[in-house]
Scaffold this motif. Structure first.
Motif, PDB file in Angstrom:
ATOM      1  N   ALA A 402       0.718  -1.360  -0.045  1.00 51.48           N
ATOM      2  CA  ALA A 402      -0.050  -0.038  -0.083  1.00 51.48           C
ATOM      3  C   ALA A 402       0.909   1.262   0.025  1.00 51.48           C
ATOM      4  CB  ALA A 402      -1.088   0.045   1.374  1.00 51.48           C
ATOM      5  N   SER A 403       1.862   1.399   0.818  1.00 49.95           N
ATOM      6  CA  SER A 403       2.693   2.314   0.871  1.00 49.95           C
ATOM      7  C   SER A 403       3.545   2.734  -0.596  1.00 49.95           C
ATOM      8  CB  SER A 403       3.824   1.894   2.038  1.00 49.95           C
ATOM      9  OG  SER A 403       3.035   2.060   3.129  1.00 49.95           O
ATOM     10  N   ALA A 404       3.949   1.477  -1.341  1.00 45.31           N
ATOM     11  CA  ALA A 404       4.480   1.803  -2.491  1.00 45.31           C
ATOM     12  C   ALA A 404       3.557   2.358  -3.486  1.00 45.31           C
ATOM     13  CB  ALA A 404       4.961   0.231  -3.106  1.00 45.31           C
ATOM     14  N   VAL A 405       2.306   1.921  -3.541  1.00 47.19           N
ATOM     15  CA  VAL A 405       1.460   2.667  -4.407  1.00 47.19           C
ATOM     16  C   VAL A 405       0.952   4.050  -4.197  1.00 47.19           C
ATOM     17  CG1 VAL A 405      -1.020   2.563  -4.991  1.00 47.19           C
ATOM     18  CG2 VAL A 405      -0.063   0.322  -4.785  1.00 47.19           C
ATOM     19  N   PHE A 406       1.233   4.172  -2.742  1.00 47.19           N
ATOM     20  CA  PHE A 406       0.824   5.719  -2.406  1.00 47.19           C
ATOM     21  C   PHE A 406       2.096   6.484  -2.896  1.00 47.19           C
ATOM     22  CE2 PHE A 406       1.334   9.277   0.692  1.00 47.19           C
ATOM     23  CZ  PHE A 406       0.339   9.416   0.966  1.00 47.19           C
ATOM     24  N   LEU A 407       3.284   6.176  -2.690  1.00 49.25           N
ATOM     25  CA  LEU A 407       4.592   6.898  -3.112  1.00 49.25           C
ATOM     26  C   LEU A 407       4.519   6.789  -4.593  1.00 49.25           C
ATOM     27  CD1 LEU A 407       7.023   8.540  -2.390  1.00 49.25           C
ATOM     28  CD2 LEU A 407       8.405   6.456  -2.052  1.00 49.25           C
ATOM     29  N   ALA A 408       4.342   6.100  -5.313  1.00 49.82           N
ATOM     30  CA  ALA A 408       4.257   5.946  -6.700  1.00 49.82           C
ATOM     31  C   ALA A 408       3.377   6.903  -7.234  1.00 49.82           C
ATOM     32  CB  ALA A 408       3.842   4.557  -7.323  1.00 49.82           C
ATOM     33  N   ARG A 409       2.106   6.976  -6.750  1.00 50.15           N
ATOM     34  CA  ARG A 409       1.012   7.883  -7.200  1.00 50.15           C
ATOM     35  C   ARG A 409       1.633   9.361  -6.972  1.00 50.15           C
ATOM     36  NH1 ARG A 409      -4.156   6.782  -8.250  1.00 50.15           N
ATOM     37  NH2 ARG A 409      -4.920   8.706  -6.948  1.00 50.15           N
TER      38      ARG A 409
END
Length: 481
Positions: A402-409
């Protein structure tokens, strides 16, 4: 011979006459009397007797001049003849002889019976038979349709209330017409009120129009609910370096993982193999003391196990020996493989960060009109960076994904907040819960520690991954929390 002598001999014929006695009487000129006049029980004559009836018994009668007249016994089909006395002694003859006599008699009866049925009557009988069969088919089709309707009602009840046994839904009668749509299981078992409320909050159903068969959109909510429980049950120890290992360090583990990334790229292995390999290594090191010289052997054996589990065509044992410059023999790799499997009790179906990343990227794409490939590559890049760092073992795989998706967006678009109700619903994390992991991932993205392990960075600098390793955020992510 006079009439008186004949009468005398008839009166004396009250005893059983054998064949020898009959022969003596015939030679001496005596008379063999009939069974009707003397009451003598005649032997039953059978059609399959070896001798002719004329040789066995000679039935005599008295002519007008007093001389006996010899007649041959006329044998008919006596297999079905039953009298009261024979029924008591030997039962029903037709049962003893089988069904053949019955078929023979019926065939004779059919042959002798007059043909009273006309061709028109036969056609009427066939028509009535066809009508009866059609009625039977209609009744059977109605029964099948009624069973299908009842099964559809039962599935509807189970979809609307998973715990139908507990809430007593089995006693409720639902009227479902053929035109009404049955709620699908992929609606997360929501009631109409809950579905309307989720739409008001801006939650997009990512499983409603999924055309990918591999996503298992019908069962995906239940599958990921089960995976969330499994990641807690099969969690790796977060402090095995301090408590158990004495000969290896965190840096050695990072070097091993960085080398495994290069091997997976060399043999074009799927990302799931990489994540499972690292998971196997950490779980084994959580339970066993490992020497420094055997650490690479553990990595090779773990990669062999993960390849067999995830790959369609896994590399051979000789290939893994070759990539170590033949430092280990085939026997040593196979022996280490057996040791690892026995230590882990063959439990290889474990949730990794990649398992959750697919679901969360799909949730992130729901707000895009066109799927963004850069978002997918960048989220995978950030998630793989966490594999090298031992400190990330204290975070759950779902939290890292979830954190990887957050930072990627946030890296791709800094004009809006990267988190939305859809992502919060499917990840089960709000933005504040991701703060610690997002900040740690941003440090890895910027390489603030100056790490020299660049296998993952070089991998995602390639054009096939849109060179996402070169992307960085110009603003600090700390302002979002």
């Amino acid at each position: 011979m006079s009439t008186e002598n004949v009468a005398f001999e008839v009166e004396e014929c009250s005893v059983r006459i054998t064949r020898a006695r009959a022969k003596e009487l015939s030679e001496s000129g005596g008379i063999l009397c009939s069974s009707k006049s003397s009451g003598v029980q005649m032997p039953i004559l059978r059609a399959n007797s070896k001798r002719m009836a004329s040789d066995d018994i000679k039935i005599c009668s008295i002519s007008s001049n007093g001389l006996p007249i010899k007649r041959r016994a006329v044998l008919k089909d006596v297999t079905n003849i039953s009298t009261k006395g024979s029924d008591r002694n030997c039962g029903n003859a037709s049962n003893v002889r089988g069904a053949k006599p019955t078929r023979r008699v019926s065939a004779k009866a059919k042959a002798n019976a007059p043909l009273n049925v006309s061709a028109g009557a036969e056609e009427d009988a066939n028509t009535r038979l066809a009508e009866d069969l059609s009625k039977v088919r209609v009744v059977e089709s109605q029964e099948v349709s009624s069973r299908e309707t009842s099964d559809k009602k039962e599935r509807t009840v189970q979809a609307m209330c998973p715990n139908s046994r507990d809430c007593g839904v089995s006693d409720i009668t639902l009227s479902v017409s053929s035109d009404e749509s049955v709620p699908q299981p992929n609606e997360k078992n929501m009631s109409p009120e809950q579905s309307a409320a989720s739409k008001d909050r801006g939650i997009i159903n990512i499983d409603s129009d999924s055309k990918c068969l591999q996503s298992c959109s019908i069962y995906a909510p239940d599958i990921y609910d089960r995976i969330r429980v499994a990641e807690l049950d099969q969690r790796t120890s977060t402090n095995y370096m301090e408590q158990l290992q004495q000969d290896i360090t965190e840096k050695m583990r990072g070097i091993l993982v960085d080398w495994i990334v290069e091997v997976t790229e060399e043999y074009k292995l799927v990302p799931d193999t990489l994540y499972l390999t690292v998971n196997i290594i950490d779980r084994f090191l959580s339970q066993n003391h490992m020497e420094k010289k055997r650490l690479q052997l553990l990595g090779v054996a773990s990669m062999l196990i993960a390849s067999k589990y995830e790959e369609i065509c896994a590399p051979r044992v000789e290939d893994f020996c070759f990539i170590t410059d033949n430092t280990y023999t085939k026997g040593e790799v196979v022996e280490m493989e057996s040791e690892v499997l026995n230590q882990l009790h063959f439990r290889l179906s474990v949730p990794t960060t990649k398992t959750f990343l697919r679901r969360f990227i799909q949730s992130a794409h729901a707000s895009y009109k066109v799927p963004c490939t850069e978002l997918e590559f960048l989220a995978n890049y950030l998630a793989e960076l966490s594999l090298v760092e031992y400190s990330f073992l204290k975070f759950l795989p779902s939290l890292i994904a979830a954190s990887a998706v957050f930072l990627a967006r946030w890296t791709l678009d800094q004009s809006d907040h990267p988190w939305n109700p859809t992502l919060e619903h499917y990840t089960c994390y709000n933005a504040s819960e991701l703060k610690t992991v997002v900040l740690a991932l941003q440090d890895l993205q910027l390489n603030t520690s100056g790490s020299s392990l660049n296998a993952i960075r070089e991998k995602y600098k390639q054009p096939k991954f849109k060179c996402v390793a070169k992307l960085t955020s110009t603003r600090s992510v700390l302002s979002l929390f």
